[in-house]
Every structure is written in structure tokens, then in C-alpha cells.
Design a protein around this motif. Sequence first.
Motif, mmCIF file in Angstrom:
data_model
loop_
_atom_site.group_PDB
_atom_site.id
_atom_site.type_symbol
_atom_site.label_atom_id
_atom_site.label_comp_id
_atom_site.label_asym_id
_atom_site.label_seq_id
_atom_site.Cartn_x
_atom_site.Cartn_y
_atom_site.Cartn_z
ATOM 1 N N ALA A 219 -20.046 24.151 21.068
ATOM 2 C CA ALA A 219 -18.695 23.721 21.416
ATOM 3 C C ALA A 219 -17.890 24.870 22.027
ATOM 4 O O ALA A 219 -17.155 24.687 23.006
ATOM 5 N N ALA A 220 -18.034 26.061 21.453
ATOM 6 C CA ALA A 220 -17.321 27.223 21.981
ATOM 7 C C ALA A 220 -17.823 27.594 23.374
ATOM 8 O O ALA A 220 -17.026 27.912 24.270
ATOM 9 N N GLU A 221 -19.145 27.548 23.568
ATOM 10 C CA GLU A 221 -19.718 27.866 24.877
ATOM 11 C C GLU A 221 -19.255 26.873 25.929
ATOM 12 O O GLU A 221 -18.905 27.242 27.060
ATOM 13 N N LEU A 222 -19.216 25.597 25.564
ATOM 14 C CA LEU A 222 -18.802 24.561 26.512
ATOM 15 C C LEU A 222 -17.320 24.670 26.859
ATOM 16 O O LEU A 222 -16.923 24.419 28.006
ATOM 17 N N LEU A 223 -16.509 25.029 25.890
ATOM 18 C CA LEU A 223 -15.078 25.174 26.149
ATOM 19 C C LEU A 223 -14.841 26.177 27.274
ATOM 20 O O LEU A 223 -14.027 25.950 28.183
ATOM 21 N N GLY A 253 -14.248 17.237 22.326
ATOM 22 C CA GLY A 253 -13.750 16.978 23.665
ATOM 23 C C GLY A 253 -12.247 16.803 23.702
ATOM 24 O O GLY A 253 -11.568 17.269 24.629
ATOM 25 N N GLY A 254 -11.709 16.138 22.692
ATOM 26 C CA GLY A 254 -10.280 15.878 22.670
ATOM 27 C C GLY A 254 -9.437 17.131 22.552
ATOM 28 O O GLY A 254 -8.238 17.113 22.857
ATOM 29 N N ALA A 255 -10.063 18.237 22.122
ATOM 30 C CA ALA A 255 -9.331 19.495 21.976
ATOM 31 C C ALA A 255 -9.399 20.364 23.227
ATOM 32 O O ALA A 255 -8.783 21.432 23.263
ATOM 33 N N ASP A 256 -10.137 19.928 24.257
ATOM 34 C CA ASP A 256 -10.303 20.724 25.473
ATOM 35 C C ASP A 256 -9.287 20.268 26.521
ATOM 36 O O ASP A 256 -9.328 19.121 26.978
ATOM 37 N N PRO A 257 -8.381 21.126 26.940
ATOM 38 C CA PRO A 257 -7.323 20.693 27.858
ATOM 39 C C PRO A 257 -7.801 20.313 29.251
ATOM 40 O O PRO A 257 -7.064 19.638 29.981
ATOM 41 N N VAL A 258 -9.016 20.716 29.664
ATOM 42 C CA VAL A 258 -9.464 20.369 31.018
ATOM 43 C C VAL A 258 -10.047 18.967 31.082
ATOM 44 O O VAL A 258 -10.210 18.398 32.161
ATOM 45 N N ILE A 259 -10.343 18.359 29.928
ATOM 46 C CA ILE A 259 -10.974 17.045 29.898
ATOM 47 C C ILE A 259 -9.911 15.961 30.094
ATOM 48 O O ILE A 259 -8.865 15.973 29.458
#
Length: 397
Positions: A219-223, A253-259
Motif C-alpha cells: 500500500a505504501a509503495e503504491l501510494l 484506495g479511498g485514502a489516496d488523493p490521486v484516485i
Amino acid sequence: MPELSSQKSVDSERFARLLSATQDLDTPFAVIDEPSLWANATDLVRRANGVPIRVASKSVRVRSIIKDTVARDGFAGVMSYSLAESNWLVDNGIDDVLLAYPTTSRSALDYLVDDGRRLAQITVMVDSVEALDHIDSLLGAGHPAIRVCIDVDASLKIGPAHLGVRRSPVHSAAEAGALASAIAARPGFHLVGVMFYDAQIAGLPDSSPAVRLIKKRSAAELLDRRAKVVDAVSDHATLEIVNAGGSGSLEVGGADPVITELTAGSGLFVPTLFDGYDAFEPRPAAYFALSVVRKPAPDIATLFGGGYIASGATNKNRQPTPTWPPGLKAVGTEGAGEVQSPVKGPAALDLHIGDRVVMRHAKAGEMCERFDEVAIISGNGRATLTPTYRGEGKNFG
């Protein structure tokens, strides 16, 4: 103990309602517990943290349920698995369909470009220049502009290890930017999105500390990588879609601002492969029922049908699970059979020919490929029969 007793009482009431409402149906049949279905939908929206959710059609395969889900607050659009299916959904009034997989279907592509509404509402997935070349080879030069989305490999790579599914060859921001540049320079294609499916997070139950650690690291790597990919692609296109996640990873996903959107489908039905996640309590909504047709021993009941093995790496967790009455399990030497499925255990002592056993499938939409219709059972015990894709004469592979 009181908690277990309370849950058993709830289960008893639910299965009594489901079986009473379907008592006039011949087995095998599929059944959907409507209160659980919509409670699951509400919980998916809660977990998505305000990010809209696309309905993954492959995990449902019942058009009426897809349409009713999309109409709910918190949901927007469909993620399809076949271009022929995408065309059919749009022709039947469903808007905003993102095709999750590349296509090589000449007939489906011909049908897509033959209609302005389909072209406006369907986005096709690509992951290489070769995919663009193939579409051009099928449609010929000068075809109308097709909306496309780049599938970006969201797997975690640690040295030679590849943790995730084998999807796109595009992994890095540089690779995504290069493909975006090629699409932007090419007539007949309009780049509107990027997609990241994190199977190693969304599709992996939290079964051990090691799994939790891998999921956290991924998750950290994907962020970090998602932001770089979006920046690289945005140099060549205005992105409408940045899609990510699955039923098992909505919080990530819901915590990632680019999504801009998430995807979920299995979380509506909650099959057995979705037991064991830390982020949510399973609330199964989809079942199928089989009848006892013989008693080869007092503690064994043989059921008619039931060989509904789920796709994926084959092991016991791909088998359907006897769920009601409690206290049953498959006979290890036979498992779920092509025509008969024996089950054993203390509960089998009280089963007689004609009695019904309720099963859960390991995966969500695959169950519906076995049935022409599903019985949707309301909270007050009313049964509504509605066709599956198969029941509407549709086989999309």
C-alpha cells in the motif's frame, strides 16, 4: 458462548426465511438475501471514504442487481469484463462502462464504433502499443476515436519476487508516460484514464502477520508510485479516470488523493474467499441450494449437483462450502462432484432425502454462470426471480 448462540439464532432465522421463500423452487437454485446484499453495499460505501465505487460486473452477472447498485448513492458506473458485455450493458441503459481487460474481438469492436452512444459511454483497456496496433488491424484506418484507459501493473516487486497478478507490462511511471505519449500521438484513440488493480491487497485475506506486513508495504509503495504514474500520464492527457482497488482494499484506495474512483463487486455477495479480512465482517448474501438425494451412511448425505469449483490456483478454498445446516463438510475423497456432492458431519444424521442444504460459492459472480435466474429474498420473505446473464442468453466468456 452467548455471542455464538446469538449468531446461530440470527442464522437460523435467515435461513428459515430463505428456505421458506424458495420452497416451491426445484433445486439446484441460487438465492440472494436482499437485506444482506444492500447492507453490504452500504458498508462498501462507508469503507470507500467518499470515493465513488464502480460495480465490477464479473462479480455479479445479474443485470438487475448491477443496475440497482449503480443507482445507489456512493456508486457510479460499471467495470465490465468483456467488450461484448459492455456494448450490451450500454444498449440496455447503463452508462459509464470501463472495460477491465483488453479486447481482441472484431465483432465487439465493430459494434462499438458503429454507435455514438457506445463510443461515449465505454472506455476500453489497453496496456501496450501492440494492443493499439491490433485494434487498428481489426477496424482499419480512420476508425472513430475510442476512449482508452491504461492498465498499470499494481503488483509489488521485491527483487525477483512478483507479488500480485500478472496483468499489464506497464509498471513504472516512465513506462506509463511512454505509452500515454504514444496514444496521444495516435489517431483513433482518446486516452482518458489509468487503472491500478492491487490484487495482493484486495484479494488477499489477512491470514497472518506476514500477509498484513506485505499488504502494508504494498500500500505504501503504491501510494508513491500511483502519484508518479498519474503525473507522467497527465503530461499527455487530461485524466477523467484514476481507478483502483477492489472489495478487499477500499480503505487503501479511498485514502489516496490521486484516485478518482474505486471498484468493488465481490463485496456485494461476499463469497467464502472474502472471509478473514480485518477491515470488515463478512455478511454473506449469495447462496445456492442442493437437495439430499441419498444417504449412503447415517452421517453422510449425498447432494445432487454442486461441482461449482471456483477459478484460480486449485485447492480446497476453491470448493463451495456447506453452510446450512451447520455441522457439515465435504467428503475429502470426493469434494464437490460433477453430479453429486456428499457431505458429512453430525448435521447429516438429521438429513433425509428431499431436505435442502445451503452452500456458499468460493467466488462471487461465477456462481451465476450455473443458474438461469436467482431468487432475491426480501426481509419479509418475498421471493423475486430475476435472470442472470446466462438466463438472458448471454455468455461473455
